[in-house]
Design a protein around this motif. Structure first.
Motif, PDB file in Angstrom:
ATOM      1  N   TYR A  94      60.813  29.693  42.741  1.00 51.61           N
ATOM      2  CA  TYR A  94      60.350  30.802  42.010  1.00 51.61           C
ATOM      3  C   TYR A  94      58.969  30.830  41.534  1.00 51.61           C
ATOM      4  O   TYR A  94      58.279  31.604  41.648  1.00 51.61           O
ATOM      5  N   TYR A  95      58.433  29.668  40.914  1.00 44.90           N
ATOM      6  CA  TYR A  95      56.911  29.580  40.666  1.00 44.90           C
ATOM      7  C   TYR A  95      55.893  29.799  41.949  1.00 44.90           C
ATOM      8  O   TYR A  95      55.113  30.588  41.756  1.00 44.90           O
ATOM      9  N   THR A  96      56.347  29.099  43.016  1.00 42.43           N
ATOM     10  CA  THR A  96      55.671  29.334  44.122  1.00 42.43           C
ATOM     11  C   THR A  96      55.403  30.675  44.606  1.00 42.43           C
ATOM     12  O   THR A  96      54.409  31.354  45.177  1.00 42.43           O
ATOM     13  N   ALA A  97      56.792  31.541  44.629  1.00 39.83           N
ATOM     14  CA  ALA A  97      56.779  32.745  45.137  1.00 39.83           C
ATOM     15  C   ALA A  97      55.897  33.706  44.149  1.00 39.83           C
ATOM     16  O   ALA A  97      55.303  34.639  44.629  1.00 39.83           O
ATOM     17  N   LEU A  98      55.632  33.489  43.108  1.00 39.05           N
ATOM     18  CA  LEU A  98      54.802  34.166  41.921  1.00 39.05           C
ATOM     19  C   LEU A  98      53.133  33.863  42.052  1.00 39.05           C
ATOM     20  O   LEU A  98      52.471  34.509  42.126  1.00 39.05           O
ATOM     21  N   HIS A  99      53.119  32.259  42.078  1.00 36.72           N
ATOM     22  CA  HIS A  99      51.850  31.842  41.890  1.00 36.72           C
ATOM     23  C   HIS A  99      50.998  32.202  43.155  1.00 36.72           C
ATOM     24  O   HIS A  99      49.729  32.649  43.007  1.00 36.72           O
ATOM     25  N   VAL A 100      51.686  31.810  44.365  1.00 34.20           N
ATOM     26  CA  VAL A 100      50.602  31.945  45.484  1.00 34.20           C
ATOM     27  C   VAL A 100      50.074  33.377  46.069  1.00 34.20           C
ATOM     28  O   VAL A 100      49.018  33.580  46.263  1.00 34.20           O
ATOM     29  N   PRO A 101      51.038  34.529  46.078  1.00 23.87           N
ATOM     30  CA  PRO A 101      50.552  35.638  46.175  1.00 23.87           C
ATOM     31  C   PRO A 101      49.431  35.956  44.953  1.00 23.87           C
ATOM     32  O   PRO A 101      48.446  36.827  45.394  1.00 23.87           O
ATOM     33  N   LEU A 102      49.602  35.921  43.879  1.00 19.37           N
ATOM     34  CA  LEU A 102      48.863  36.204  42.748  1.00 19.37           C
ATOM     35  C   LEU A 102      47.446  35.468  43.062  1.00 19.37           C
ATOM     36  O   LEU A 102      46.353  36.218  43.044  1.00 19.37           O
ATOM     37  N   VAL A 103      47.452  34.105  43.212  1.00 15.06           N
ATOM     38  CA  VAL A 103      46.106  33.648  43.228  1.00 15.06           C
ATOM     39  C   VAL A 103      45.369  34.118  44.652  1.00 15.06           C
ATOM     40  O   VAL A 103      44.147  34.414  44.384  1.00 15.06           O
ATOM     41  N   MET A 104      46.186  34.356  45.546  1.00 12.40           N
ATOM     42  CA  MET A 104      45.382  34.957  46.889  1.00 12.40           C
ATOM     43  C   MET A 104      44.841  36.275  46.515  1.00 12.40           C
ATOM     44  O   MET A 104      43.686  36.696  46.802  1.00 12.40           O
ATOM     45  N   LEU A 105      45.787  37.022  45.791  1.00 11.97           N
ATOM     46  CA  LEU A 105      45.213  38.640  45.794  1.00 11.97           C
ATOM     47  C   LEU A 105      44.048  38.436  44.876  1.00 11.97           C
ATOM     48  O   LEU A 105      43.120  39.232  45.163  1.00 11.97           O
ATOM     49  N   ILE A 106      44.390  37.885  43.722  1.00 18.87           N
ATOM     50  CA  ILE A 106      43.127  37.943  42.529  1.00 18.87           C
ATOM     51  C   ILE A 106      41.936  37.250  43.073  1.00 18.87           C
ATOM     52  O   ILE A 106      40.671  37.604  42.741  1.00 18.87           O
ATOM     53  N   SER A 107      41.895  36.113  43.864  1.00 17.55           N
ATOM     54  CA  SER A 107      40.915  35.462  44.411  1.00 17.55           C
ATOM     55  C   SER A 107      40.034  36.353  45.301  1.00 17.55           C
ATOM     56  O   SER A 107      39.048  36.470  45.365  1.00 17.55           O
ATOM     57  N   LEU A 108      40.790  36.868  46.268  1.00 18.26           N
ATOM     58  CA  LEU A 108      40.170  37.818  47.182  1.00 18.26           C
ATOM     59  C   LEU A 108      39.489  38.871  46.413  1.00 18.26           C
ATOM     60  O   LEU A 108      38.245  39.294  46.781  1.00 18.26           O
ATOM     61  N   GLY A 109      40.109  39.684  45.393  1.00 22.60           N
ATOM     62  CA  GLY A 109      39.356  40.756  44.796  1.00 22.60           C
ATOM     63  C   GLY A 109      38.064  40.030  44.035  1.00 22.60           C
ATOM     64  O   GLY A 109      37.024  40.829  44.103  1.00 22.60           O
ATOM     65  N   LEU A 110      38.107  38.870  43.509  1.00 23.23           N
ATOM     66  CA  LEU A 110      36.817  38.454  42.983  1.00 23.23           C
ATOM     67  C   LEU A 110      35.805  38.027  43.957  1.00 23.23           C
ATOM     68  O   LEU A 110      34.757  38.129  43.664  1.00 23.23           O
ATOM     69  N   ALA A 111      36.417  37.567  45.007  1.00 30.62           N
ATOM     70  CA  ALA A 111      35.330  37.381  46.208  1.00 30.62           C
ATOM     71  C   ALA A 111      34.615  38.382  46.578  1.00 30.62           C
ATOM     72  O   ALA A 111      33.391  38.414  46.879  1.00 30.62           O
ATOM     73  N   LEU A 112      35.385  39.669  46.647  1.00 27.03           N
ATOM     74  CA  LEU A 112      34.865  41.071  47.068  1.00 27.03           C
ATOM     75  C   LEU A 112      33.768  41.192  45.975  1.00 27.03           C
ATOM     76  O   LEU A 112      32.731  41.675  46.511  1.00 27.03           O
ATOM     77  N   LEU A 113      34.018  41.271  44.785  1.00 30.11           N
ATOM     78  CA  LEU A 113      33.159  41.377  43.780  1.00 30.11           C
ATOM     79  C   LEU A 113      31.960  40.559  43.978  1.00 30.11           C
ATOM     80  O   LEU A 113      30.813  40.943  43.553  1.00 30.11           O
ATOM     81  N   LEU A 114      32.159  38.871  43.999  1.00 34.51           N
ATOM     82  CA  LEU A 114      31.177  38.397  44.283  1.00 34.51           C
ATOM     83  C   LEU A 114      30.134  38.500  45.050  1.00 34.51           C
ATOM     84  O   LEU A 114      28.866  38.527  45.266  1.00 34.51           O
ATOM     85  N   LYS A 115      30.668  39.104  46.311  1.00 33.21           N
ATOM     86  CA  LYS A 115      29.866  39.400  47.523  1.00 33.21           C
ATOM     87  C   LYS A 115      28.727  40.512  47.105  1.00 33.21           C
ATOM     88  O   LYS A 115      27.737  40.584  47.821  1.00 33.21           O
ATOM     89  N   ARG A 116      28.828  41.345  46.208  1.00 32.06           N
ATOM     90  CA  ARG A 116      28.085  42.395  45.803  1.00 32.06           C
ATOM     91  C   ARG A 116      27.260  42.203  44.703  1.00 32.06           C
ATOM     92  O   ARG A 116      26.636  43.005  44.458  1.00 32.06           O
TER      93      ARG A 116
END
Length: 322
Positions: A94-116
């Motif tokens: 249950y933790y893995t199912a919550l943690h992994v998608p959230l980490v990937m989505l938030i990290s990708l959003g932050l990386a897109l912001l950092l690129k700018r």
């Protein structure tokens, strides 16, 4: 009809069709093995050796004090019938199912912001990565204070906007969301991986897509995602494996503090590795704990193989024929 007899080559003679290694190549091979020797010794002593010993102990009843007693597959049969194993494994999944998608989505959003960001990218990259360097025990203690029901900083912040904060550390329904919230503290390494992948996407592809009339979402979907799919797949595998082995932070928060243990009487925070640790070092059921470890190994290997199999449909690598 005359026959031709082919005699074997003399000892030490060169065999036709086989390249002889030069003295330089042999010397380089010896040096290579010499430099590899520390890793090979470490692997045999600290990985392969303990794994073989654990496999043997999983077939025994062993309490550290007395010699191991062979019991066959009894530990594995007990695993299948142990409700605590099923409960802790369910919590972990249950933790893995919550943690992994959230980490990937938030990290990708932050990386897109950092690129700018431009010139300040190096500064923010360091800021995002610094929490990864924080010791896991310190993270557990920090979030135990932040998630405190009465005077925790998170509930105080919610109170400022008129929201009555939940009991993060005592309410079984909120324990897992609190742990997932804590786990987002160390997403900096995933952000850095995504940022590096985004910076390697050729600008020509974006320009060609814009000329063809593609909007921002179309460029992201048809250019960005395929070009960084390798990084996405890598972080998916790594974060899944790490999530299934979650231990230190949760153990520090809920099982390493006597005051917390007295106010927390739920199994909501019992992860699989925590249950394994308790069986091994609290109850000295080393054989049973070894069987639990091998079950987790098989689960992780199975999930990883499925991910690798599915990746062939979704992951794009430059230079491959699609």
């Amino acid at each position: 009809m005359a026959t031709t007899t082919v005699s074997p080559p003399a000892p030490g003679a060169a065999v036709p069709g086989r390249r002889r290694r030069t003295p330089l190549a042999r010397r380089e091979a010896r040096w290579a093995w010499l430099f590899l020797a520390p890793w090979i010794v470490g692997f045999l002593a600290f990985q392969a050796g303990p794994m073989i010993a654990s496999a043997w102990l999983s077939l025994t009843e062993y309490d550290v004090i007395n010699p191991p007693e062979y019991t066959g597959l009894d530990n594995y049969r007990e695993l299948m019938a142990d409700p605590q194993v099923a409960r802790s494994l369910g919590n972990t999944v249950y933790y893995t199912a919550l943690h992994v998608p959230l980490v990937m989505l938030i990290s990708l959003g932050l990386a897109l912001l950092l690129k700018r960001v431009g010139r300040l990218q190096g500064f923010f990259r360091t800021v995002f990565y610094l929490p990864v360097m924080t010791p896991a025990v310190a993270v557990g203690i920090l979030f135990l204070l932040l998630l405190n029901t009465q005077d925790g900083l998170i509930n105080r912040g919610l109170a400022l906007v008129g929201i009555d904060g939940p009991s993060w550390t005592t309410d079984p329904d909120w324990v897992m969301p609190g742990i997932v919230l804590m786990s987002l503290w160390s997403l900096g390494s995933t952000v850095i991986i995504y940022l590096a992948a985004l910076q390697n996407v050729p600008r020509d592809l974006y320009e060609a897509a814009s000329i063809d009339g593609a909007g921002a979402w179309a460029r992201f979907r048809h250019v960005t995602l395929p070009m960084i799919s390798g990084a996405l797949f890598f972080t998916l595998v790594v974060n899944t494996i790490a999530s299934l082995q979650m231990f230190t932070e949760v153990y520090t928060m809920y099982f390493g503090n006597r005051q917390t243990q007295t106010s927390f009487n739920s199994d909501a925070a019992t992860f699989y590795v925590i249950h394994l640790f308790q069986e091994a070092f609290q109850f000295l059921h080393m054989g049973y704990a070894s069987a639990m470890a091998w079950l987790l190994f098989l689960i992780i290997m199975g999930i990883t193989l499925v991910q690798v199999k599915l990746s062939k449909r979704f992951v794009y690598y430059e230079g491959e024929d699609q």
